[in-house]
Design an enzyme around this catalytic site. Structure first.
Site: not given
Ligand code: ADP
Ligand code: MG
Length: 576
Positions: A399, A401-402, A217, A556
């Site tokens: 984040h 978009i998701g 990725h 997040g």
């Molecule tokens: P990804 O990291 O898979 O691309 P997103 O971008 O949608 O997913 O979300 C990122 C957010 O997810 C981070 O900013 C954080 O707040 C949260 N996050 C990631 N890993 C964890 C975890 N293990 N526990 C709690 N929150 C997490």
């Molecule tokens: Mg992300």
């Protein structure tokens, strides 16, 4: 780039439909993925694999005789949800238990672990083996942190052969684990990849350069170097892999190995042969005995130009599984006798969700929950780009978009549940499943956990009171931390959710109503989110680029604060 697609949002749905139609003699589409066309023998163990789409033939292509019984297929580069995994597992489960086997990525681990718990709660025996073959992603002493790539294939094969030969779940588990201990992969990349509908590549590699150890990725690798010749590349890959022989191999001379030379997408089969010619000379020159090598596409990354080499160090039993016949759409070897088992019927394999009718009180609460989800969706829609920007600083930029995709699906599922007269509990559970199923990403899985925890606390009968809401939020924090393993201060959404939960419980203990307790607790969340800018990420995708994120709050955590406050407004309007 990806040339052919319709609506990018429907890309995976449409590819799975076409894939199942093209291979209808071997596989069958079910909710959440695909399964073998022929039923497993009653009482046997079944192998369920899975992962994001965009990596074909991994993972749906590895379903068939001699390989997996079912595969859960997530969105593009996103884990399948726990619900999808459960559906696929229940569709193939034959009474002997289920082995989950998948590559080591945070989202997949989260979702497969949840699915494992749910199935165990339903009395299905489940064990999991997480493949960690990518030597570039962590040092050997932290093998459990390594990602899983093309080495998943020999591990799947070992597990499948053991399962189909009638071994019990414990044995199948140990064989798959042993296979994982004996497999090593290293990949390189010459270009990034562009997802369906995207205008920009997801990541890039500088012209004329090669990233050694880059993940599928675009995860950063070990080093960048000038693009080598085919022979030089073979030398780099072989030398690095031989420097990491498993401890069971005292001397490579005479050792028997399975070899996979894999294209990540854009590198042509003929280029692979040129590389393999040298790989063959080098390995044979060291006295290694190559058994049934495979050269082609096994785990790809859309149109990424790259190659990986896998060495599978075999004992007699593993060798038997490696050479065993298999007949899956994405992997074929030898001659597989047609199974005498019954064919699966599409209708029997699809598990239907039952809608529980809620009490009048709980249906009223369900309407408030829907309004709260809609308010959250409005807020996230407005902040989508900003959330993406925050995530791009040290993460992957998805984040916004998701969250948008997840919440949109959650609102749609909630509407459907409300129309079917379900209570607040069922509505929240379904919305959570829809969210994690569509969002992808770690946050999607965690939001699914949050909604599910709230749903379990609220149930479909009682009119929710402050104590129930507090219990739901407290469980949500505990579950997020148990499954995601983040501590306070790790720079995640926990840094907002945890203090919010404590403040909410505190308000309740002072006899506040739900709206008062929520409003009071929500006050500090925006500050808590902003305060994460001073923290170093210790978990999640941002961890490898930790220092880049200083000065930027955690995406997040920011979206968590936005949602808590928009839900608060609905609660105040509707429950006061
Ligand atoms: P990804 O990291 O898979 O691309 P997103 O971008 O949608 O997913 O979300 C990122 C957010 O997810 C981070 O900013 C954080 O707040 C949260 N996050 C990631 N890993 C964890 C975890 N293990 N526990 C709690 N929150 C997490
Ligand atoms: Mg992300």
């Amino acid at each position: 780039m990806t040339y052919l697609y319709n609506d990018p949002v429907k890309f995976v749905e449409e590819l799975v439909e076409g894939y199942a139609a093209a291979h209808r003699d071997k596989i069958l589409q079910v909710e959440g993925g695909v399964i073998r066309r022929h039923k497993a023998k009653p009482g046997q163990v079944v192998l369920v694999i899975g992962g994001g789409s965009g990596h074909y033939p991994a993972f749906g292509g590895f379903v068939g005789q001699g390989l997996a019984h079912g595969a859960a297929m997530g969105n593009v580069f996103a884990s399948p949800s726990a619900q999808q995994i459960c559906n696929v597992a229940l569709a193939v489960e034959a009474g002997g238990g289920v082995l989950f086997c998948y590559g080591n990525y945070a989202g997949d681990v989260l979702n497969f672990n949840q699915a494992q718990e749910r199935l165990r709660a339903e009395g299905v025996d489940v064990r999991s083996v997480v493949v960690t073959d990518d030597i570039a992603s962590a040092p050997m002493h932290e093998q459990h942190k390594r990602r899983g790539i093309a080495g998943t294939l020999p591990v799947f094969k070992a597990a499948a052969v053991a399962a189909d030969s009638g071994k019990i779940l414990d044995e199948v588990f140990h064989i798959a684990q042993q296979a994982n201990q004996q497999v090593r992969t290293l990949g390189v990349a010459f270009s990034g990849c562009t997802l369906p509908g995207a205008k920009q590549p997801l990541f890039e590699v500088a012209d004329g350069k090669m990233e050694v150890g880059m993940g599928i990725h675009g995860e950063s690798g070990l080093q960048q170097m000038t693009t080598p010749t085919a022979d030089q590349l073979a030398e780099i890959l072989v030398n690095r892999l031989l420097s990491e022989m498993p401890s069971t191999i005292a001397n490579p001379d005479g050792a028997r190995i399975g070899v996979i030379l894999n294209s990540l997408g854009a590198v042509k089969q003929e280029e692979l042969f040129v590389v393999y010619r040298k790989v063959n000379h080098l390995l044979s020159g060291r006295g290694l005995i190559i058994i049934e090598p495979v050269v082609g596409e096994f785990i790809t990354s859309f149109d990424m130009a790259g190659v990986s080499l896998t060495l599978f160090w075999m004992n007699a039993a593993l060798e038997q599984s490696w050479v065993a016949a298999a007949d899956a759409p994405g992997f074929h070897r030898g001659h597989v006798a047609l199974p005498d088992g019954d064919q699966m019927d599409a209708t029997e394999s699809i598990t239907k969700r039952q809608t529980a009718i809620g009490s009048v009180d709980s249906q009223a609460a369900a309407a408030v929950v829907l309004a709260a989800l809609e308010a959250a969706l409005d807020e996230i829609s407005a902040q989508k780009d900003e959330l993406g920007r925050l995530d791009a600083v040290a993460g992957d930029g998805d984040h916004g978009i998701g969250m948008h995709r997840g919440l949109t699906a959650a609102v749609a599922a909630a509407k459907e549940m409300l129309a079917a007269s379900s209570g607040a509990g069922t509505l929240l559970t379904s919305a959570g499943d829809a969210w994690s199923g569509q969002a992808g990403g770690t946050s999607g899985a965690l939001w699914g956990v949050i909604l599910r925890s709230l749903g379990q606390a609220l149930g479909d009968e009682a009119r929710p009171d402050t104590a129930t809401v507090v219990a739901g939020v407290t469980t949500a924090v505990r579950e997020v931390q148990r499954l995601g393993k983040a501590q306070l201060g790790d720079k995640t959404l926990v840094d907002v959710l945890h203090p919010f939960s404590e403040a909410l419980a505190n308000g309740a203990s002072h006899g506040f109503s739900i709206p008062d307790a929520w409003t009071a607790a929500a006050e500090a969340t925006s500050k808590a989110a902003q305060a994460t800018q001073n923290l170093l990420p210790k978990i999640g995708r941002a961890r490898p680029h930790a220092e880049k994120s200083i000065g930027t709050p955690d995406p997040g955590a920011v979206s968590m604060a936005l949602i808590i406050s928009s839900v608060g407004q609905v609660v105040r309007e509707r429950c006061s």
